[in-house]
Write a protein that holds these residues in place. Structure first.
Motif, PDB file in Angstrom:
ATOM      1  N   GLY A   9      -2.744 -28.456  58.401  1.00  0.00           N
ATOM      2  CA  GLY A   9      -2.044 -28.865  59.385  1.00  0.00           C
ATOM      3  C   GLY A   9      -1.819 -28.248  60.717  1.00  0.00           C
ATOM      4  N   SER A  10      -2.020 -26.937  60.574  1.00  0.00           N
ATOM      5  CA  SER A  10      -2.140 -26.218  61.737  1.00  0.00           C
ATOM      6  C   SER A  10      -3.473 -26.785  62.699  1.00  0.00           C
ATOM      7  N   VAL A  11      -4.518 -26.759  62.107  1.00  0.00           N
ATOM      8  CA  VAL A  11      -5.708 -27.094  62.649  1.00  0.00           C
ATOM      9  C   VAL A  11      -5.592 -28.503  63.319  1.00  0.00           C
ATOM     10  N   GLY A  12      -5.147 -29.387  62.351  1.00  0.00           N
ATOM     11  CA  GLY A  12      -4.895 -30.883  62.970  1.00  0.00           C
ATOM     12  C   GLY A  12      -3.964 -31.081  64.067  1.00  0.00           C
ATOM     13  N   ALA A  13      -2.862 -30.080  64.041  1.00  0.00           N
ATOM     14  CA  ALA A  13      -1.684 -30.335  65.104  1.00  0.00           C
ATOM     15  C   ALA A  13      -2.102 -29.588  66.341  1.00  0.00           C
ATOM     16  N   ILE A  14      -3.012 -28.501  66.404  1.00  0.00           N
ATOM     17  CA  ILE A  14      -3.298 -27.907  67.538  1.00  0.00           C
ATOM     18  C   ILE A  14      -4.266 -28.504  68.210  1.00  0.00           C
ATOM     19  N   CYS A  15      -5.318 -29.162  67.460  1.00  0.00           N
ATOM     20  CA  CYS A  15      -6.403 -30.020  68.149  1.00  0.00           C
ATOM     21  C   CYS A  15      -5.899 -31.148  68.857  1.00  0.00           C
ATOM     22  N   ALA A  16      -4.860 -31.935  68.045  1.00  0.00           N
ATOM     23  CA  ALA A  16      -4.107 -33.222  68.403  1.00  0.00           C
ATOM     24  C   ALA A  16      -3.528 -32.973  69.709  1.00  0.00           C
ATOM     25  N   THR A  17      -2.601 -31.737  69.853  1.00  0.00           N
ATOM     26  CA  THR A  17      -2.118 -31.892  70.816  1.00  0.00           C
ATOM     27  C   THR A  17      -2.688 -31.434  72.106  1.00  0.00           C
ATOM     28  N   SER A  18      -3.805 -30.647  71.933  1.00  0.00           N
ATOM     29  CA  SER A  18      -4.803 -30.489  73.307  1.00  0.00           C
ATOM     30  C   SER A  18      -5.488 -31.488  73.626  1.00  0.00           C
ATOM     31  N   LEU A  19      -6.212 -32.160  72.668  1.00  0.00           N
ATOM     32  CA  LEU A  19      -6.837 -33.458  73.218  1.00  0.00           C
ATOM     33  C   LEU A  19      -5.939 -34.697  73.613  1.00  0.00           C
ATOM     34  N   GLY A  20      -5.112 -34.865  72.719  1.00  0.00           N
ATOM     35  CA  GLY A  20      -4.037 -35.965  72.881  1.00  0.00           C
ATOM     36  C   GLY A  20      -3.567 -35.872  74.595  1.00  0.00           C
ATOM     37  N   GLU A  21      -2.965 -34.774  74.549  1.00  0.00           N
ATOM     38  CA  GLU A  21      -2.386 -34.351  76.208  1.00  0.00           C
ATOM     39  C   GLU A  21      -3.062 -34.628  77.144  1.00  0.00           C
ATOM     40  N   ARG A  22      -4.670 -34.080  76.993  1.00  0.00           N
ATOM     41  CA  ARG A  22      -5.703 -34.397  78.077  1.00  0.00           C
ATOM     42  C   ARG A  22      -5.831 -35.786  78.306  1.00  0.00           C
ATOM     43  N   LEU A  23      -6.266 -36.402  77.351  1.00  0.00           N
ATOM     44  CA  LEU A  23      -6.432 -37.993  77.276  1.00  0.00           C
ATOM     45  C   LEU A  23      -5.228 -38.641  77.874  1.00  0.00           C
ATOM     46  N   ALA A  24      -4.066 -38.486  77.562  1.00  0.00           N
ATOM     47  CA  ALA A  24      -2.975 -39.082  78.154  1.00  0.00           C
ATOM     48  C   ALA A  24      -2.829 -39.015  79.648  1.00  0.00           C
ATOM     49  N   ARG A  25      -2.644 -37.570  79.919  1.00  0.00           N
ATOM     50  CA  ARG A  25      -2.766 -37.336  81.466  1.00  0.00           C
ATOM     51  C   ARG A  25      -3.777 -37.916  82.310  1.00  0.00           C
TER      52      ARG A  25
END
Length: 488
Positions: free
Chosen positions: A336-352
């Motif tokens: 879960g940590s690996v998934g959540a950390i990767c998700a927040t980093s990549l997801g925020e970058r794409l959204a912005r």
């Protein structure tokens, strides 16, 4: 025993795949959210002095103030109107309608300010830089008399006063507003935020009557200038249809009509914005995966009779259950940590990149959300393990835990769910653990729908997680008792 349980877990390909899928689901949904949300070309979000998003739209009647000075005025009426139909307004109460005096760096949205005001239902208030609010004289503007207000500037120190008779003044507060510059704008203002009606929000407009306007010090002489701050069009400021801001001046009296608000932005006032919870929507899919794996981690042994060998190797049965829980929690937490950390980093970058405004959070808060999400998944898997040990049947265990955790999550996500029901589900059910993803802050001086649907949970992040942990520990204890009392 821990080594034995870890060996069991890593040698069952389906369980390893299940945990991998859970981590990938969190990342995949974050990528989809970042790609699918496109707000390119949306108006820029005003940013306040502290770096946070703000709502800064109001009607302003102003003059330049060079250096130090003072301005005072009487407010004899503040009336609000709500839309009854297209072009048809009716009297209404807007608790945080505002009318008073303001000193502001400029008419640019997000610029520093300090203001003293009367409100619809919260008495006299002094507010500054959007997030700070100090209470003054209570009660609405009296109909038989007036409220007198005064703002004094001395350098960056702004002091607000209120009086019921114009003779005896009460200091409401003093604040230091950096960045006002040598010449600021000072004058009258009216704001009328959207009113919360029946669980939704509707635009409103308010009108105030001002008299006995007095200035001293560096306030410029000449005609007063009126205009809507931060509005390219009336609808942007929240005006009901066919209305707009105005001011008139006659015989020393000003009548000012305005809409909008001067406040920190909250979730439903910034529909084009997103926060970390929106990026981590894959938690829902990951939950189902870890619940299934958690239940199978013990029910599979009942199904293939391996449980007899496991318990024969360790007569102290509760130790077996605890060892399984530790291994399962640790494996799920890492995935879960690996998934959540990767998700927040990549997801925020794409959204912005697609023009979506992300509510800012500190690095520590972002880490708390990622690790809290991982802890949520890990604890849910242990709950599934415990229920699996109680039922000794995977289908019943998986269904029970999904209903206990996922169903409240779905119900909370329904926008028209009554606030009392939504908050209740987010308080007493295992779904309260989703509070670990909360990053938004409610403000007492901003009326809004502070419900879980918008990302505002009734419990603090770790308090919500503690609810789920309590269910997991209680279930684990019950499972240990039953495992010791009955045959395998």
């Amino acid at each position: 025993m821990l080594h034995a349980e870890w060996t069991k877990f890593r040698t069952v390909l389906g369980w390893v795949i299940g945990m991998t899928v859970a981590a990938l689901m969190v990342v995949l949904f974050a990528l989809l959210a970042g790609v699918s949300s496109n707000q390119t070309g949306s108006p820029p979000v005003p940013i306040g002095p502290d770096g946070g998003p703000v709502t800064d739209s109001f009607y302003f009647v102003h003059q330049p103030l060079a250096g130090n000075g003072s301005v005072s005025v009487s407010v004899s009426a503040l009336k609000s109107s709500l839309p009854k139909g297209p072009g048809d307004l009716r009297p209404g109460i807007v608790p945080w309608a505002k009318a008073g005096l303001i000193i502001k760096q400029s008419t640019r949205q997000g610029s520093p300010y300090a203001a003293i005001m009367v409100t619809g239902s919260h008495g006299v208030r002094m507010q500054d830089n959007y997030v700070n609010d100090t209470a003054g004289l209570p009660g609405p503007v009296p109909t038989a008399s007036v409220r007198r207000l005064r703002l004094d500037r001395s350098g960056d120190a702004i002091t607000g006063y209120a009086s019921a008779d114009g003779t005896n003044w009460t200091r409401v507060g003093t604040t230091h507003v950096s960045g006002l510059g040598p010449t600021a704008q000072v004058g009258l203002f009216v704001a009328s935020p959207a009113a919360v009606v029946g669980g939704g929000t509707v635009g409103s407009v308010s009108t105030a009557s001002f008299g006995d306007l007095r200035t001293r010090g560096g306030v410029a002489e000449g005609p007063w200038t009126g205009g809507q701050v931060g509005a390219e069009s009336p609808s942007f400021a929240g005006y009901p249809e066919n209305t707009s801001g105005t001011f008139t001046q006659s015989n020393g009296r000003f009548t000012v009509t305005g809409a909008g608000d001067i406040a920190p932005a909250v979730r439903d006032s910034l529909p084009t914005g997103a926060h970390l919870r929106d990026i981590l929507t894959g938690t829902f899919a990951a939950l189902i995966a870890v619940i299934v794996v958690g239940a199978l981690f013990i029910t599979a042994e009942y199904r293939n009779k391996m449980i007899h060998l496991t318990l024969a190797a360790s007569p102290r049965r509760s130790r077996v259950l605890v060892a399984k829980a530790i291994v399962l929690w640790a494996v799920t937490f890492v995935a879960g940590s690996v998934g959540a950390i990767c998700a927040t980093s990549l997801g925020e970058r794409l959204a912005r990149r697609n023009g979506v405004y992300i509510f800012p959070v500190s690095s520590s808060t972002e880490l708390r959300v990622a690790l809290g999400t991982a802890a949520l998944l890990a604890t849910a898997s242990v709950l599934a393990l415990s229920v699996g040990a109680i039922f000794r049947h995977s289908a019943g265990a998986v269904t029970t835990v999904i209903v206990a955790i996922v169903l409240p999550y779905i119900l909370i996500a329904i926008p028209f769910m009554p606030a009392s029901v939504s908050k209740g589900l987010a308080t007493v059910t295992p779904g309260a653990a989703f509070a670990v993803q909360q990053t938004l802050v409610p403000y007492d001086h901003v009326a809004s729908n502070y419900t879980p649907y918008y990302g505002y949970y009734p419990l603090a992040p770790w308090a919500g997680f503690a609810v789920l942990a309590g269910y997991a520990v209680a279930s684990l204890a019950m499972a240990a008792v039953l495992l010791n009392r009955r045959d395998a």
